[in-house]
Design an enzyme around this catalytic site. Structure first.
Site, PDB file in Angstrom:
ATOM      1  N   GLU A   1     -13.745  69.159 -70.581  1.00  0.00           N
ATOM      2  CA  GLU A   1     -13.816  68.246 -69.313  1.00  0.00           C
ATOM      3  C   GLU A   1     -12.729  67.068 -69.967  1.00  0.00           C
ATOM      4  O   GLU A   1     -11.541  66.864 -69.075  1.00  0.00           O
ATOM      5  CB  GLU A   1     -14.769  67.664 -68.956  1.00  0.00           C
ATOM      6  CG  GLU A   1     -15.472  66.450 -70.172  1.00  0.00           C
ATOM      7  CD  GLU A   1     -16.150  67.324 -71.069  1.00  0.00           C
ATOM      8  OE1 GLU A   1     -16.838  66.241 -71.411  1.00  0.00           O
ATOM      9  OE2 GLU A   1     -16.439  67.889 -71.726  1.00  0.00           O
TER      10      GLU A   1
ATOM     11  N   SER B   1      -8.406  44.152 -48.372  1.00  0.00           N
ATOM     12  CA  SER B   1      -8.005  43.123 -49.572  1.00  0.00           C
ATOM     13  C   SER B   1      -6.150  42.849 -49.484  1.00  0.00           C
ATOM     14  O   SER B   1      -5.849  42.459 -49.910  1.00  0.00           O
ATOM     15  CB  SER B   1      -8.679  43.637 -50.597  1.00  0.00           C
ATOM     16  OG  SER B   1      -8.440  44.311 -51.418  1.00  0.00           O
ATOM     17  N   GLY B   2      -5.908  44.308 -48.669  1.00  0.00           N
ATOM     18  CA  GLY B   2      -4.596  44.605 -48.709  1.00  0.00           C
ATOM     19  C   GLY B   2      -4.529  45.931 -49.838  1.00  0.00           C
ATOM     20  O   GLY B   2      -3.742  46.889 -50.005  1.00  0.00           O
ATOM     21  N   GLY B   3      -6.005  45.848 -50.862  1.00  0.00           N
ATOM     22  CA  GLY B   3      -5.599  46.643 -51.643  1.00  0.00           C
ATOM     23  C   GLY B   3      -6.034  48.897 -51.340  1.00  0.00           C
ATOM     24  O   GLY B   3      -6.129  48.614 -49.906  1.00  0.00           O
ATOM     25  N   VAL B   4      -5.723  49.581 -51.967  1.00  0.00           N
ATOM     26  CA  VAL B   4      -6.303  50.645 -50.999  1.00  0.00           C
ATOM     27  C   VAL B   4      -7.532  51.184 -50.947  1.00  0.00           C
ATOM     28  O   VAL B   4      -7.174  51.748 -49.703  1.00  0.00           O
ATOM     29  CB  VAL B   4      -5.795  51.358 -52.171  1.00  0.00           C
ATOM     30  CG1 VAL B   4      -5.862  53.110 -52.144  1.00  0.00           C
ATOM     31  CG2 VAL B   4      -4.476  51.356 -52.722  1.00  0.00           C
ATOM     32  N   ASP B   5      -8.571  50.455 -51.644  1.00  0.00           N
ATOM     33  CA  ASP B   5      -9.879  51.189 -50.885  1.00  0.00           C
ATOM     34  C   ASP B   5     -10.082  50.459 -50.052  1.00  0.00           C
ATOM     35  O   ASP B   5     -10.734  51.120 -49.179  1.00  0.00           O
ATOM     36  CB  ASP B   5     -10.781  50.852 -52.711  1.00  0.00           C
ATOM     37  CG  ASP B   5     -10.442  51.242 -54.461  1.00  0.00           C
ATOM     38  OD1 ASP B   5      -9.914  51.868 -53.347  1.00  0.00           O
ATOM     39  OD2 ASP B   5     -11.444  50.286 -54.735  1.00  0.00           O
ATOM     40  N   SER B   6      -9.938  49.116 -49.745  1.00  0.00           N
ATOM     41  CA  SER B   6     -10.489  48.941 -48.862  1.00  0.00           C
ATOM     42  C   SER B   6     -10.063  49.224 -47.268  1.00  0.00           C
ATOM     43  O   SER B   6     -10.639  48.796 -46.241  1.00  0.00           O
ATOM     44  CB  SER B   6     -10.053  47.294 -48.076  1.00  0.00           C
ATOM     45  OG  SER B   6      -8.887  46.580 -48.577  1.00  0.00           O
ATOM     46  N   SER B   7      -8.434  49.518 -47.394  1.00  0.00           N
ATOM     47  CA  SER B   7      -7.995  49.940 -46.210  1.00  0.00           C
ATOM     48  C   SER B   7      -7.839  51.294 -46.100  1.00  0.00           C
ATOM     49  O   SER B   7      -7.438  51.886 -44.987  1.00  0.00           O
ATOM     50  CB  SER B   7      -5.851  50.090 -46.836  1.00  0.00           C
ATOM     51  OG  SER B   7      -5.147  48.747 -47.403  1.00  0.00           O
TER      52      SER B   7
ATOM     53  N   CYS C   1     -21.688  70.455 -75.342  1.00  0.00           N
ATOM     54  CA  CYS C   1     -21.713  69.702 -77.002  1.00  0.00           C
ATOM     55  C   CYS C   1     -23.009  69.523 -76.543  1.00  0.00           C
ATOM     56  O   CYS C   1     -24.333  70.243 -77.004  1.00  0.00           O
ATOM     57  CB  CYS C   1     -21.009  68.384 -76.174  1.00  0.00           C
ATOM     58  SG  CYS C   1     -20.808  67.761 -78.087  1.00  0.00           S
TER      59      CYS C   1
ATOM     60  N   HIS D   1     -15.583  69.540 -75.942  1.00  0.00           N
ATOM     61  CA  HIS D   1     -15.726  68.771 -74.868  1.00  0.00           C
ATOM     62  C   HIS D   1     -14.319  69.625 -73.583  1.00  0.00           C
ATOM     63  O   HIS D   1     -13.368  69.280 -73.947  1.00  0.00           O
ATOM     64  CB  HIS D   1     -15.127  67.644 -74.701  1.00  0.00           C
ATOM     65  CG  HIS D   1     -16.224  66.954 -75.714  1.00  0.00           C
ATOM     66  ND1 HIS D   1     -17.427  66.711 -74.427  1.00  0.00           N
ATOM     67  CD2 HIS D   1     -16.921  66.976 -76.829  1.00  0.00           C
ATOM     68  CE1 HIS D   1     -18.523  65.718 -75.122  1.00  0.00           C
ATOM     69  NE2 HIS D   1     -18.658  66.110 -76.686  1.00  0.00           N
TER      70      HIS D   1
END
Length: 520
Positions: free
Chosen positions: A178, A230-236, A86, A176
């Site tokens: 993408e 935290s128990g979230g995916v990222d920190s785990s 584009c 586009h």
């Protein structure tokens, strides 16, 4: 953690498009590493990354404006393959001697290309004379090609929709590729990086895991690391990766603020202690958090109280451990990408996780960020690679302030318990119906409104519960989930019958925009 070296990298020059990250996602999906660099620092990025290919993004800017963004000349002098999308097509043509003019009207939406000439980029995908759907979104258009370019595909409104200089390996499109509305777009991008640039496509989470573990060991040495889990995916996932690298040098601290979903803290602690042998401290600070939050109704004030208390509790617990040299953080790639203003200089936006914002400076620690090169979907793949169960990896997003922002108005222990029970029943019904994985995020909200009801022979005056469920790709936009009425009736009946304090249930049918996914 410093970023690991990647010998086969694609450089994406960002001119300020809202969908530049989608280009990166498509390149990564083809097994090739890439980085997004704003146009203002693209020359430095080019020398730092030593890429094998370059992609030029779209932009809301016009190449006809004075001072509009340009690609650094080193890109066109390098002999590398270049793919312009584009605005990327327009600036490529303008910089190489072609001509760009303002269109009489914007072209936005679905269009159909007709292939006019065979092209290496079409190999195994498109053939001469074939017709294909693409997605257009532009005002300006190319009206004269630079020397060496020729048209390979056209649309009814874009005679230069797809152009190429095959000798120099320059390709450029007005549409586009993408976005999902261009069905073959991801394959076109894959063909560019594999067939044109000759990159193998061997960037995998298994390879990333090995390199990240080595980098963590080199950074940390024999020092201590603490991680706010935290128990979230990222920190785990970050915690498991660091634990694989340095073992017992890592201590995780889970600060339970009393605002988690039903049984969540206990389940997270059990999973990590029993299955992963992590050194994990579970700190029950719910009395402290809820005591300060009680009666607070302003959502921003709630967030600030939670953030401040988290830092205080975390500092106290880290002090009891004797401190540490490194703080682990689950920062993702979208958190560290520079946001681009095409009218001025770059404004760097780094999202501080509400849990750990300000901690590295206050506690004189260095950051370990093993996920800072990854998108969310890649973190989930890495989590599976590390052995986290799908039931954990696939959980819906949950906000850092927890149930505090799903309880508009003043908070009390009673309200939180009512909300926690209603939310658990709602999610249970979603799982029973086999809908959990089809929904991006679902939750209950306890409204600060009471209504009259009749239960048995008596009059009730109790709270209203709102149910929310949305579909989304990335959380930036979302549509409400279209349940059938039978499901909603079943969920509402269970909540009213089983949760004391609720006598009415409503369903939120607001999309984002204009609304947000969360209520606060």
């Amino acid at each position: 953690m410093t970023q690991t070296a990647h010998p086969d990298t694609v450089l994406i020059v960002d001119f300020g498009s809202q969908v530049t990250q989608l280009i990166a996602r498509r390149v990564r999906e083809s097994g090739v590493y890439c980085e997004i660099v704003p146009f203002q620092s693209a020359e430095d990025g080019f020398h730092r990354l030593k890429p094998k290919a370059v992609i030029l993004s779209g932009s809301p800017a016009s190449t006809l404006d004075v001072g509009s963004p340009r690609a650094p000349s080193v890109i066109f002098e390098s002999g590398l393959p270049v793919f312009g999308i584009c605005y990327g097509q327009q600036t490529m043509c303008a910089q190489l001697g072609g001509k760009v003019e303002s269109g009489h009207h914007r072209e936005f939406g679905r269009a159909f290309l007709e292939v006019e000439k065979d092209c290496p980029l079409f190999e195994g995908l498109w053939s001469l004379g074939s017709r294909h759907q693409v997605w257009m979104s532009h005002g300006d258009r190319v009206t004269a090609l630079p020397d060496g370019f020729e048209v390979v595909a056209t649309s009814s409104n874009a005679p230069f929709a797809f152009i190429a200089d095959e000798k120099r390996r320059y390709y450029a499109v007005q549409f586009h590729p993408e976005v999902v509305h261009t069905p073959d777009g991801a394959k076109l991008i894959a063909n560019f990086v594999h067939k044109i640039a000759g990159i193998k496509g061997d960037w995998t989470m298994s390879a990333y895991r090995a390199k990240a573990v080595e980098a963590i060991r080199n950074q940390v040495g024999d020092k201590k690391v603490i991680c706010a889990l935290s128990g979230g995916v990222d920190s785990s996932v970050a915690a498991l990766l660091i634990h694989e690298a340095v073992g017992d040098q890592l201590t995780c601290i889970l600060v339970d603020h009393g605002l988690m979903r039903k049984d969540e803290a206990a389940n997270v602690v059990a999973m990590f202690k029993e299955h992963y042998n992590l050194h994990l401290l579970h700190v029950d600070a719910s009395d402290r958090f809820i005591g300060e939050l009680e009666g607070v109704s302003d959502p921003e004030t709630k967030r600030k109280i939670i953030g401040r208390l988290f830092i205080e509790v975390f500092e106290e617990e880290a002090g009891k451990l004797g401190g540490a040299d490194f703080l682990a953080q689950g920062t993702l790639y979208p958190d560290v990408i520079e946001s681009v203003s095409f009218t001025g200089g770059p404004s760097v936006t780094i999202k501080s996780h509400h849990n750990v914002g300000g901690l590295p400076e206050r506690m004189n620690m260095q950051l370990v960020e093993p996920l800072r090169e990854l998108f969310k979907d890649e973190v989930r793949v890495l989590g599976r690679e590390l052995g986290l169960p799908d039931s954990f990896i696939g959980r819906h997003p949950f906000p850092g302030p927890g149930l505090a922002i799903r309880c508009p108005g003043g908070i009390s222990r009673e309200k939180l318990e009512i909300l926690r029970e209603a939310d658990a029943i709602y999610l249970d019904e979603i799982r029973k119906a086999g809908l959990y994985d089809a929904i991006w995020q679902a939750f209950a909200v306890l409204l600060p409104v009471q209504t009259v009801g009749v239960m048995g022979d008596g009059r009730t005056y109790e709270f209203v519960c709102a149910l929310r469920a949305v579909t989304s790709v990335d959380g930036m936009t979302a549509d409400f989930y279209h349940y059938d009425m039978e499901f909603l009736g079943r969920a509402a009946t269970r909540i009213i019958n089983e949760v004391r304090g609720i006598n009415r249930v409503v369903y939120d049918v607001t999309s984002k925009p204009p609304g947000t996914i969360e209520w606060e």
